[in-house]
Design a protein around this motif. Structure first.
Motif, PDB file in Angstrom:
ATOM      1  N   VAL A   1       1.786 -55.523 -56.187  1.00  7.87           N
ATOM      2  CA  VAL A   1       0.437 -55.294 -56.441  1.00  7.87           C
ATOM      3  C   VAL A   1      -0.679 -56.223 -56.344  1.00  7.87           C
ATOM      4  O   VAL A   1      -0.387 -57.236 -56.248  1.00  7.87           O
ATOM      5  N   ARG A   2      -1.941 -55.787 -56.250  1.00  4.58           N
ATOM      6  CA  ARG A   2      -3.131 -56.897 -56.291  1.00  4.58           C
ATOM      7  C   ARG A   2      -4.228 -56.299 -57.265  1.00  4.58           C
ATOM      8  O   ARG A   2      -4.422 -55.088 -57.429  1.00  4.58           O
TER       9      ARG A   2
ATOM     10  N   PRO B   1      -4.279 -52.860 -61.315  1.00  4.79           N
ATOM     11  CA  PRO B   1      -3.852 -53.404 -60.015  1.00  4.79           C
ATOM     12  C   PRO B   1      -3.470 -52.337 -59.044  1.00  4.79           C
ATOM     13  O   PRO B   1      -3.211 -51.195 -59.853  1.00  4.79           O
ATOM     14  N   ILE B   2      -3.752 -52.422 -58.029  1.00  4.82           N
ATOM     15  CA  ILE B   2      -3.212 -51.256 -56.899  1.00  4.82           C
ATOM     16  C   ILE B   2      -2.258 -51.820 -56.086  1.00  4.82           C
ATOM     17  O   ILE B   2      -1.722 -53.043 -56.093  1.00  4.82           O
ATOM     18  N   PRO B   3      -1.403 -50.845 -55.784  1.00  2.52           N
ATOM     19  CA  PRO B   3      -0.021 -51.031 -55.064  1.00  2.52           C
ATOM     20  C   PRO B   3      -0.565 -51.821 -53.661  1.00  2.52           C
ATOM     21  O   PRO B   3      -1.407 -51.547 -53.235  1.00  2.52           O
TER      22      PRO B   3
ATOM     23  N   ARG C   1      -7.203 -61.434 -67.036  1.00  8.74           N
ATOM     24  CA  ARG C   1      -8.579 -61.543 -66.555  1.00  8.74           C
ATOM     25  C   ARG C   1      -9.405 -60.755 -66.089  1.00  8.74           C
ATOM     26  O   ARG C   1     -10.576 -60.313 -65.839  1.00  8.74           O
ATOM     27  N   MET C   2      -8.455 -59.220 -65.486  1.00  8.49           N
ATOM     28  CA  MET C   2      -9.361 -58.184 -65.020  1.00  8.49           C
ATOM     29  C   MET C   2     -10.133 -57.560 -66.072  1.00  8.49           C
ATOM     30  O   MET C   2      -9.890 -57.549 -67.201  1.00  8.49           O
TER      31      MET C   2
ATOM     32  N   MET D   1     -20.216 -65.996 -61.000  1.00  5.31           N
ATOM     33  CA  MET D   1     -18.923 -65.425 -60.692  1.00  5.31           C
ATOM     34  C   MET D   1     -18.869 -64.478 -59.572  1.00  5.31           C
ATOM     35  O   MET D   1     -19.966 -64.108 -59.348  1.00  5.31           O
ATOM     36  N   ASP D   2     -17.555 -64.293 -59.103  1.00 11.81           N
ATOM     37  CA  ASP D   2     -17.567 -63.059 -58.235  1.00 11.81           C
ATOM     38  C   ASP D   2     -16.030 -62.580 -58.608  1.00 11.81           C
ATOM     39  O   ASP D   2     -15.406 -63.017 -59.358  1.00 11.81           O
ATOM     40  N   GLU D   3     -15.957 -61.275 -58.237  1.00 11.78           N
ATOM     41  CA  GLU D   3     -14.654 -60.594 -57.939  1.00 11.78           C
ATOM     42  C   GLU D   3     -13.898 -60.500 -56.827  1.00 11.78           C
ATOM     43  O   GLU D   3     -14.460 -59.895 -55.947  1.00 11.78           O
ATOM     44  N   LYS D   4     -12.912 -60.913 -56.770  1.00 17.58           N
ATOM     45  CA  LYS D   4     -12.021 -60.617 -55.439  1.00 17.58           C
ATOM     46  C   LYS D   4     -10.599 -60.051 -55.936  1.00 17.58           C
ATOM     47  O   LYS D   4     -10.148 -60.566 -57.059  1.00 17.58           O
ATOM     48  N   PHE D   5      -9.928 -59.279 -54.870  1.00 14.81           N
ATOM     49  CA  PHE D   5      -8.515 -59.157 -55.169  1.00 14.81           C
ATOM     50  C   PHE D   5      -7.573 -60.554 -55.029  1.00 14.81           C
ATOM     51  O   PHE D   5      -7.847 -61.269 -54.309  1.00 14.81           O
ATOM     52  N   GLU D   6      -6.767 -60.352 -55.942  1.00 12.91           N
ATOM     53  CA  GLU D   6      -5.638 -61.600 -55.675  1.00 12.91           C
ATOM     54  C   GLU D   6      -4.429 -61.017 -55.964  1.00 12.91           C
ATOM     55  O   GLU D   6      -4.291 -59.949 -56.410  1.00 12.91           O
TER      56      GLU D   6
END
Length: 185
Positions: A112-113, A168-170, A161-162, A99-104
């Motif tokens: 937000v992202r 989330p960030i603005p 899923r986070m 797995m990996d973790e990326k901003f969506e």
């Protein structure tokens, strides 16, 4: 104007709306091929409106039918530099352990992202309009896009899923807009 208001004006259902958090109803194919074709046409039209307003060329774009108010199991993904992918009755049948973790981001709450862990490889079964089952393997960024849209078809938003404790960030704090996700080959 806030980004989410802009998406609302383009016809994208926003967070909190009924139907967005509910599983979409599958098509009975081939019997409902005309309904599926109509839904796909509406998704492609919505995608074109959205692409005219916002550049998604770096990461690609996906829209699921519930995001435009259609509670049916259809989604369209526009990968960077490739033809659209149509998903009817899509379901994930296998995922990689890696797995990996990326901003969506999400068109349904575009202000937000969020940093989302996802498998690097997924196997997806869809149904053709003729009623045939088709299995496709997606990897890296395309796996992320397809997984995100299938989540919508299952009534799930990426925030579910986070990791616990990660919010989330603005969008104003997000600094990777327009850049493709990177993966080691």
């Amino acid at each position: 104007m806030r980004p989410s208001q802009h998406m609302r004006d383009l016809g994208v259902v926003q967070y909190g709306a009924p139907g967005l958090g509910e599983p979409a109803r599958p098509f009975t194919l081939p019997d409902e091929w005309q309904s599926a074709d109509t839904a796909v046409g509406q998704l492609l039209d919505a995608m074109e409106r959205i692409r005219r307003a916002h550049d998604f060329s770096g990461k690609g774009l996906g829209v699921a039918a519930p995001q435009i108010g259609i509670s049916r199991s259809a989604a369209v993904i526009q990968p960077p530099g490739a033809d659209p992918i149509v998903l009817l009755n899509a379901r994930i049948t296998a995922t990689s352990e890696e797995m990996d973790e990326k901003f969506e981001g999400c068109l349904s709450f575009f202000d937000v992202r969020g940093l989302v862990p996802r498998p690097l490889k997924i196997t997806v079964e869809t149904t053709t309009p003729e009623g045939q089952a088709v299995t496709t393997v997606y990897e890296h960024g395309l796996a992320r896009l397809v997984h995100h849209e299938i989540d919508h078809l299952n009534g799930m938003l990426y925030t579910a899923r986070m990791r616990a404790g990660v919010a989330p960030i603005p969008v104003e704090e997000y600094r990777q807009t327009g850049r493709p996700w990177t993966y080691e080959q």
